[in-house]
Design a protein around this motif. Sequence first.
Motif, PDB file in Angstrom:
ATOM      1  N   LEU A  49       0.824  -1.206   0.000  1.00  0.00           N
ATOM      2  CA  LEU A  49       0.000   0.000   0.000  1.00  0.00           C
ATOM      3  C   LEU A  49       0.861   1.260   0.000  1.00  0.00           C
ATOM      4  O   LEU A  49       0.605   2.194  -0.766  1.00  0.00           O
ATOM      5  N   THR A  50       1.867   1.282   0.850  1.00  0.00           N
ATOM      6  CA  THR A  50       2.726   2.470   0.899  1.00  0.00           C
ATOM      7  C   THR A  50       3.534   2.625  -0.383  1.00  0.00           C
ATOM      8  O   THR A  50       3.756   3.733  -0.857  1.00  0.00           O
ATOM      9  N   GLY A  51       3.970   1.509  -0.958  1.00  0.00           N
ATOM     10  CA  GLY A  51       4.704   1.573  -2.222  1.00  0.00           C
ATOM     11  C   GLY A  51       3.852   2.119  -3.352  1.00  0.00           C
ATOM     12  O   GLY A  51       4.326   2.900  -4.198  1.00  0.00           O
ATOM     13  N   ASN A  52       2.591   1.736  -3.388  1.00  0.00           N
ATOM     14  CA  ASN A  52       1.697   2.248  -4.423  1.00  0.00           C
ATOM     15  C   ASN A  52       1.492   3.751  -4.286  1.00  0.00           C
ATOM     16  O   ASN A  52       1.500   4.477  -5.286  1.00  0.00           O
ATOM     17  N   LEU A  53       1.305   4.211  -3.067  1.00  0.00           N
ATOM     18  CA  LEU A  53       1.083   5.641  -2.856  1.00  0.00           C
ATOM     19  C   LEU A  53       2.346   6.455  -3.084  1.00  0.00           C
ATOM     20  O   LEU A  53       2.267   7.650  -3.411  1.00  0.00           O
ATOM     21  N   ASP A  54       3.470   5.842  -2.947  1.00  0.00           N
ATOM     22  CA  ASP A  54       4.737   6.580  -3.058  1.00  0.00           C
ATOM     23  C   ASP A  54       5.371   6.378  -4.426  1.00  0.00           C
ATOM     24  O   ASP A  54       5.239   7.203  -5.322  1.00  0.00           O
ATOM     25  N   ARG A  55       6.038   5.267  -4.614  1.00  0.00           N
ATOM     26  CA  ARG A  55       6.801   5.041  -5.849  1.00  0.00           C
ATOM     27  C   ARG A  55       5.890   4.968  -7.074  1.00  0.00           C
ATOM     28  O   ARG A  55       6.163   5.581  -8.107  1.00  0.00           O
ATOM     29  N   ASN A  56       4.798   4.230  -6.969  1.00  0.00           N
ATOM     30  CA  ASN A  56       3.924   4.063  -8.129  1.00  0.00           C
ATOM     31  C   ASN A  56       3.260   5.367  -8.532  1.00  0.00           C
ATOM     32  O   ASN A  56       3.042   5.630  -9.720  1.00  0.00           O
ATOM     33  N   ALA A  57       2.934   6.204  -7.551  1.00  0.00           N
ATOM     34  CA  ALA A  57       2.336   7.501  -7.867  1.00  0.00           C
ATOM     35  C   ALA A  57       3.335   8.388  -8.599  1.00  0.00           C
ATOM     36  O   ALA A  57       2.981   9.091  -9.552  1.00  0.00           O
ATOM     37  N   GLU A  58       4.578   8.364  -8.159  1.00  0.00           N
ATOM     38  CA  GLU A  58       5.604   9.163  -8.830  1.00  0.00           C
ATOM     39  C   GLU A  58       5.777   8.731 -10.285  1.00  0.00           C
ATOM     40  O   GLU A  58       5.968   9.553 -11.172  1.00  0.00           O
ATOM     41  N   GLU A  59       5.721   7.434 -10.535  1.00  0.00           N
ATOM     42  CA  GLU A  59       5.873   6.951 -11.901  1.00  0.00           C
ATOM     43  C   GLU A  59       4.644   7.275 -12.742  1.00  0.00           C
ATOM     44  O   GLU A  59       4.758   7.567 -13.932  1.00  0.00           O
ATOM     45  N   LEU A  60       3.454   7.222 -12.142  1.00  0.00           N
ATOM     46  CA  LEU A  60       2.240   7.531 -12.890  1.00  0.00           C
ATOM     47  C   LEU A  60       2.237   8.986 -13.352  1.00  0.00           C
ATOM     48  O   LEU A  60       1.709   9.290 -14.427  1.00  0.00           O
ATOM     49  N   ARG A  61       2.807   9.865 -12.574  1.00  0.00           N
ATOM     50  CA  ARG A  61       2.867  11.281 -12.971  1.00  0.00           C
ATOM     51  C   ARG A  61       3.543  11.450 -14.324  1.00  0.00           C
ATOM     52  O   ARG A  61       3.192  12.326 -15.115  1.00  0.00           O
ATOM     53  N   ASN A  62       4.524  10.592 -14.608  1.00  0.00           N
ATOM     54  CA  ASN A  62       5.245  10.717 -15.872  1.00  0.00           C
ATOM     55  C   ASN A  62       4.357  10.465 -17.082  1.00  0.00           C
ATOM     56  O   ASN A  62       4.683  10.894 -18.188  1.00  0.00           O
ATOM     57  N   LEU A  63       3.248   9.752 -16.875  1.00  0.00           N
ATOM     58  CA  LEU A  63       2.366   9.472 -18.004  1.00  0.00           C
ATOM     59  C   LEU A  63       1.834  10.763 -18.610  1.00  0.00           C
ATOM     60  O   LEU A  63       1.737  10.896 -19.839  1.00  0.00           O
ATOM     61  N   GLY A  66       0.656   2.413 -12.597  1.00  0.00           N
ATOM     62  CA  GLY A  66      -0.553   3.219 -12.566  1.00  0.00           C
ATOM     63  C   GLY A  66      -1.787   2.380 -12.292  1.00  0.00           C
ATOM     64  O   GLY A  66      -2.687   2.798 -11.548  1.00  0.00           O
ATOM     65  N   SER A  67      -1.835   1.191 -12.866  1.00  0.00           N
ATOM     66  CA  SER A  67      -2.971   0.298 -12.623  1.00  0.00           C
ATOM     67  C   SER A  67      -3.033  -0.108 -11.157  1.00  0.00           C
ATOM     68  O   SER A  67      -4.117  -0.215 -10.569  1.00  0.00           O
ATOM     69  N   ARG A  68      -1.884  -0.325 -10.555  1.00  0.00           N
ATOM     70  CA  ARG A  68      -1.847  -0.703  -9.137  1.00  0.00           C
ATOM     71  C   ARG A  68      -2.342   0.440  -8.256  1.00  0.00           C
ATOM     72  O   ARG A  68      -3.058   0.222  -7.274  1.00  0.00           O
ATOM     73  N   LEU A  69      -1.941   1.670  -8.592  1.00  0.00           N
ATOM     74  CA  LEU A  69      -2.386   2.814  -7.801  1.00  0.00           C
ATOM     75  C   LEU A  69      -3.880   3.061  -7.992  1.00  0.00           C
ATOM     76  O   LEU A  69      -4.606   3.305  -7.025  1.00  0.00           O
ATOM     77  N   LEU A  70      -4.345   2.991  -9.242  1.00  0.00           N
ATOM     78  CA  LEU A  70      -5.751   3.246  -9.504  1.00  0.00           C
ATOM     79  C   LEU A  70      -6.650   2.148  -8.910  1.00  0.00           C
ATOM     80  O   LEU A  70      -7.825   2.382  -8.655  1.00  0.00           O
ATOM     81  N   ARG A  71      -6.095   0.973  -8.710  1.00  0.00           N
ATOM     82  CA  ARG A  71      -6.874  -0.060  -8.011  1.00  0.00           C
ATOM     83  C   ARG A  71      -7.277   0.447  -6.635  1.00  0.00           C
ATOM     84  O   ARG A  71      -8.406   0.222  -6.171  1.00  0.00           O
ATOM     85  N   LEU A  72      -6.363   1.135  -5.987  1.00  0.00           N
ATOM     86  CA  LEU A  72      -6.656   1.665  -4.660  1.00  0.00           C
ATOM     87  C   LEU A  72      -7.605   2.845  -4.734  1.00  0.00           C
ATOM     88  O   LEU A  72      -8.487   3.004  -3.885  1.00  0.00           O
ATOM     89  N   ALA A  73      -7.415   3.704  -5.754  1.00  0.00           N
ATOM     90  CA  ALA A  73      -8.311   4.854  -5.891  1.00  0.00           C
ATOM     91  C   ALA A  73      -9.721   4.427  -6.281  1.00  0.00           C
ATOM     92  O   ALA A  73     -10.686   5.160  -6.015  1.00  0.00           O
ATOM     93  N   ASP A  74      -9.841   3.268  -6.908  1.00  0.00           N
ATOM     94  CA  ASP A  74     -11.150   2.773  -7.345  1.00  0.00           C
ATOM     95  C   ASP A  74     -11.738   1.742  -6.395  1.00  0.00           C
ATOM     96  O   ASP A  74     -12.684   1.042  -6.753  1.00  0.00           O
ATOM     97  N   LEU A  75     -11.175   1.625  -5.211  1.00  0.00           N
ATOM     98  CA  LEU A  75     -11.720   0.659  -4.256  1.00  0.00           C
ATOM     99  C   LEU A  75     -13.196   0.961  -3.990  1.00  0.00           C
ATOM    100  O   LEU A  75     -13.598   2.128  -3.950  1.00  0.00           O
ATOM    101  N   PRO A  76     -13.988  -0.045  -3.815  1.00  0.00           N
ATOM    102  CA  PRO A  76     -15.427   0.194  -3.626  1.00  0.00           C
ATOM    103  C   PRO A  76     -15.716   0.891  -2.305  1.00  0.00           C
ATOM    104  O   PRO A  76     -14.975   0.757  -1.330  1.00  0.00           O
ATOM    105  N   GLU A  77     -16.799   1.620  -2.292  1.00  0.00           N
ATOM    106  CA  GLU A  77     -17.251   2.293  -1.076  1.00  0.00           C
ATOM    107  C   GLU A  77     -18.478   1.566  -0.521  1.00  0.00           C
ATOM    108  O   GLU A  77     -19.450   2.186  -0.122  1.00  0.00           O
ATOM    109  N   ASP A  78     -18.409   0.251  -0.542  1.00  0.00           N
ATOM    110  CA  ASP A  78     -19.537  -0.554  -0.088  1.00  0.00           C
ATOM    111  C   ASP A  78     -19.296  -1.173   1.271  1.00  0.00           C
ATOM    112  O   ASP A  78     -19.877  -2.193   1.619  1.00  0.00           O
ATOM    113  N   SER A  79     -18.410  -0.560   2.033  1.00  0.00           N
ATOM    114  CA  SER A  79     -18.127  -1.084   3.367  1.00  0.00           C
ATOM    115  C   SER A  79     -19.378  -1.040   4.226  1.00  0.00           C
ATOM    116  O   SER A  79     -20.238  -0.153   4.094  1.00  0.00           O
TER     117      SER A  79
END
Length: 1443
Positions: free
Chosen positions: A936-950, A1126-1139
Amino acid sequence: MPSAKAREGRKGKRSWSTSSKAQSTTSTAATDASDNGQKHPWRALFFFTTKANIPILVLGISFSAMAGAMIPASAYVEGKLFDGFTSYATGKISEEEFFNREKKYIFYLLGVAGGSWLFNFMEMTVWIAFGELQAKSARDRLFHGLLKKDIAWYDLRKNGIGALLPRIQAQIRELQLSTSQPLGAIVSLVSTSILSLIQALYISWDLTLVSIASTPLIMVAVLWAGRNMQRSYDLQQKKLTEAQKYTSSAFTSIETVKCFNGQEIEHDKYMKKVSEAARFYYRVASANALQLAMFVLLSISMFVQGFYYGGVLIREHKKTVADVLTTFLSAIGAFQALNGIIPTLLFLEKGKIAGSTLRTIMAEMQRGSNVQGGQGMVAPSKCFGDIDVKNVTFAYPSLPQQLALDDVTLYIPGGEMTFLIGKSGSGKSTLGQLLLRFYRSQTGNITLDGVGLEQIDLKWLRTNVTLIEQSSNLFNDTVFNNIAFGKSDHGKVSKQEVLEAVEFALLQLMINDMPNGFETVVGYKGGSMSGGQRQRMALARARLRDTPVLLLDESTSALDQISRGLMMDAIRQWRRGKTTIVITHDISQIQADDYAYILEHGKLVQEGYRKHMEMIRDSPFQGFLPPEQRAAASPYDSRKHTAFESIRTRGSSLDSPTYRFSTITNDPLEAHLDASENKRATVLFNLFPDKRPLPGPGAGGFTAPWMRLAASPPSPENADTSPQRASGWWDPRPLKPVPEESTSATSAKRTSKLLEGWLDRAGKSAAESRMSSTGQRRQRKEIQPMVAVEEQTQSGTTSVTGDAPDEEAQVVQHKSYKELLATLWPSIDMSTKAVLIVGCYSTTIHAFGSPIFAFVLSKLLRTYAIPGGDKKKALLYSTIMLGLAFVDAIHTYFSHMCLEYVGQRWVDSIRSKAMNKILDQPRAFFDKEENAVSRLTGNLDRNAEELRNLVGRFSGLIWTAAVMSSVAVVWATIAQWKMTLIALIAAPYIFGVTKVYAAVSAKWESHSNSAAEDAASIFTETFTNIKTVRALTLEQHFVDKYTKATNFALNVGLRRSFFAGFFYGISDSAGNFAIAMVFYVGARLVKSGTPVQDVVQVFTMLIFTITNLGFILVAIPQIGSTKDTGSRLLRLADLPEDSHEHLGDTRITTVGDIVLEDLRFAYPSRPDQIVLRDINLHIQPGASTAIVGGSGSGKSTIANLLLNLYGTDTSLDGTYHRNGDVILGGRSIQHIDTASLRSLVTPVSQTPTLFSATVAENIAYGLPPDSPHISSLAIQAAAAQSGIHEFIVSLPHGYDTQVGDGGLGLSGGQAQRLAVARALVRKPAVLILDEATSALDVESANLVRQTIESLVRETEMNMTVIIITHHRDMMAIADHVVVLDQGSIAEEGGFQELLAKNGALANLLSGGEWTEQKPQAKARSRGGPFTKEIEWKGRGRKKSIRR
């Protein structure tokens, strides 16, 4: 010709786009090991290069040099080809000569293209392999270096080793990236620049100098623009590291975050650091955009001056067209190569810093003290366990000014059980740390069997001494392996041995209920298990280990009363005749004849047998007793029965006359009487069910220390007051006792048989005592046969084979680029959308600039074919090109700056959304492997930085290439459609190899990343559990496990290097082959009558098109990586709100009645294991209710459901239906707003959580800013209620003292009291205490208990208190007691009422068993279920002990 320029730009672009990965990798120099302002030499890139790596390095340099040579070779051939066209246009050669000449050079160009494929293939393959080898070398050195460091070194890490390790991994990643393709690119670019410059100077030195005259100006301008870029980048990374620290803390402590409504606080803390990092990145982006703009402006000026002066030379007949074109293309090639070196050098700078930082860390480790205790140390053949602590003073390295032990002297005789008791922070646990040589005392010494610890072989010491701590760390491995780790040869542990240990620790039910039995993975640090289960796992491991010396440091604190009693009884019988040290604050474990030492503030303040110490009024020991049990005897009268000489015989620091209770210094009678007591009897419980007297082997009775007594005891007058032990550890000769006349051999044999019989009955007795309080024996599944368990590999459960699954990859739905970019517009605000429009406009103008420039350039080249030239037109076209340079430069700046800004805002928006979604997920979400904290922390940190390059880099690049290619193709089609259409036949080939390369690159990039993550996880697990690893001597196991993982990662990396290199070579040479085809088609058309001018114009257009497709090619590895991350990060951003937490919307201000109605529940991760069965419970408002029961009975589950951490609608037995309900104040919990519920229901959990914040902020955590409870007075009042106020004010900064990660370390009891204060400050309507006093010493526990009791009794507070506990005192203050067993309510009622019933509660407190058929509590002795009186023989006297 522009082909060389563009191709060279491609080469430079490869290094630049590769460097983007570095800029997106979160890394900073490890502050614990690097010096600010330190110079980093270039050789730092090779600090971890081994001799075996040198041949790979030489090969890489050779192939890069040859790949670089292809550029000047191509320039030479293309110059000859263009010369043919101009010569034919001016009539110097015939049509046939022209075509034959062109075909010859086209074949040469094909040869260059083939060489380009081969050398680029080999270059990339070798350099990626070299980078992998550097990473492995660095990892290996650091791993083995860290393994040698002592614990003191780990303690001195500013933010803890857990925070340091990810940063070390990031530095290794930087080094790997720098020493792979970028290092090869540098060699290739240097080769290109040198060879091109030599070729240009050789053909026309004057044109060369004119062409590159502005190069120094370009270099100065670019360096000036980027003068502060590195500093801003470092500051950005620093802020991102702080942000990562917050996310790690929040996800690790998610239950606390949720229960205290801290989601918004954690989100805001995280986003604050992310926003600060973004501000620094905007500076980096601006500087980078300014550099690119200046480069565009000044490099185009090189075209203007070069081509203009070339025209002058042609008009003056000093040079031919071929000479001018070849010279210019070579000079431009040299410049482009030099320019490509700049961003690559910036990237290598990061690698250089990484290498230097890692080297500094290694140097720091070498300077610090290492673990010692190998060769030359003593390794005796046997250990008897005599421990002598003499004048030991010690302070932890992290707190050198605060003494943990202050001149402590004590003696622990071998073969006996000794207790160390004291309050939290008294230093009792420190003795265990010193005994295992985790630390070294500043003064004094500790001996084991007469030999100083410093002289003992360390492995031998830890093989013979076992430490079980309260935290009971487990490894991310199977249940079987975690228990088997107790043996040094754990790979050979049999099933039967593990089964015996499991039965000893009462783990059968737990294991049988697990999904995979013994093969169930317990998770990181055993996170999937309760505290009591972890402790029993650790005890099972210790039982299997069975060392001569055992230290139990609060090792049963998390167990229920029955389990604790059973475990202590089993431990006593198991440890009979072996040295056992029990460190505790629970004096209920201490029997009358047990010897104990009491520590306060690091000093030894009292010692003796319990039966004596508890009779001394106002003594330290009495502080641990409940007030009603404290003695009323006078100090003098009580002291008459205290063994004064036993103190000196023990050799403790209480020999000092300053000891306040030592009123008599010498009494021969007492000395004579107490001499026999100092070697106290080891109590053997329930060995003789027939009431036979215990046979003693000598006059002294059956005592443990008799093995060390002389044949003739010394007379009282000549008694030696020093500890008596064998003369030498390596030559121990225990003297046999002198038998009494009344003791026969038959009696001795009977003793042996009875011992064996008890061992046989011990497991059965423990199992029988687990009979349920309903009178029915618990139904257990048989322990499943473990087929080939003995043959299983004991190296862990993480597969390191080619088929190893990546749990996260399996749940990620990889998105296309269109899907990724589709999230851009909805995620940004209006101002950012305006910036995006400006960026798109600037990018489009920039894209149009290249075809226009190519058109004007073709017009300028046409003047070369005019006899005598056209000076006016040449000047006009040169001026137009210069104007285009200014327009292009301006739009280049705004294009890059705006897109980088938008990319950062987009990613930060996704980060914010993902952080909110993660914190919003139900508790069960965090139990899944794919949602591990590191992922989770890797997605928010490293993966987010790489997604910005898109958006920031790749989308602008793709749009520019697409627009300029389209414009060029349309323009070329209008000018000469035949040639354009034929030439475009190459497009499918280029597109096809591009797609193949993209797919292969993405696939192997993912495999390589997964393998590297596995290796990093083992790296992290080893050193975050370093104490446990060393205590169990598991260093070699983790070395083997780590080696296997890193070898697999290297193997994957080498395979990746081959496939990536092979397809990169094909894709890189595709443009060269296409250019050769374009020249051939042009030559054929000219031969058939097409004007040369039209063909030259189409040449420039199409070659620009083909080359710019190469720009996309170069970005493919990074784009492919961005797609995955980016897909890994967006998986977290698209998590369902059905808790289930969102089901309710009714805000409440009071709770009222709490009703559990027909409640059935199973945890989502174990749906087949029913935890609660048809619970019906009514809790009155304002009342106090104790929920009690054995471990695993469902007590804490009820607390979780009341806090809505789990929903009550779960799938049980394969069906989905309502399973009862929790009703608060007449409303179903499913209808209540969760935030308002948690503001009224506050827990204090068994394991306290501290955040990286001040003491005051930790207490006020989760309170809204406008809360009346957030004032300093309210915080201090809550701290005083929980008994922590005085400690806080004694700290250097009081309530502003930083605690948690990077702050002051607190003891378990101190942290727990802080957690109690956090709950009390909120003035909750319902207070849930889940074993809230389990980690506290008696005094602190009494203080908290009194606080809770006062809250219960204060009717005006109207607070409902739910007490989940194993302690009788906590049960007694409750108005109502509910006893759970196996998930059902066994009985409920008042405390005294239930005791009188002699039912489940009485059974629970007595530690016996209870049946409906015979409803009586069998008062259980500490050794077994016998209630008979046994005659015990002392030294010459009898003492009757009621069992």
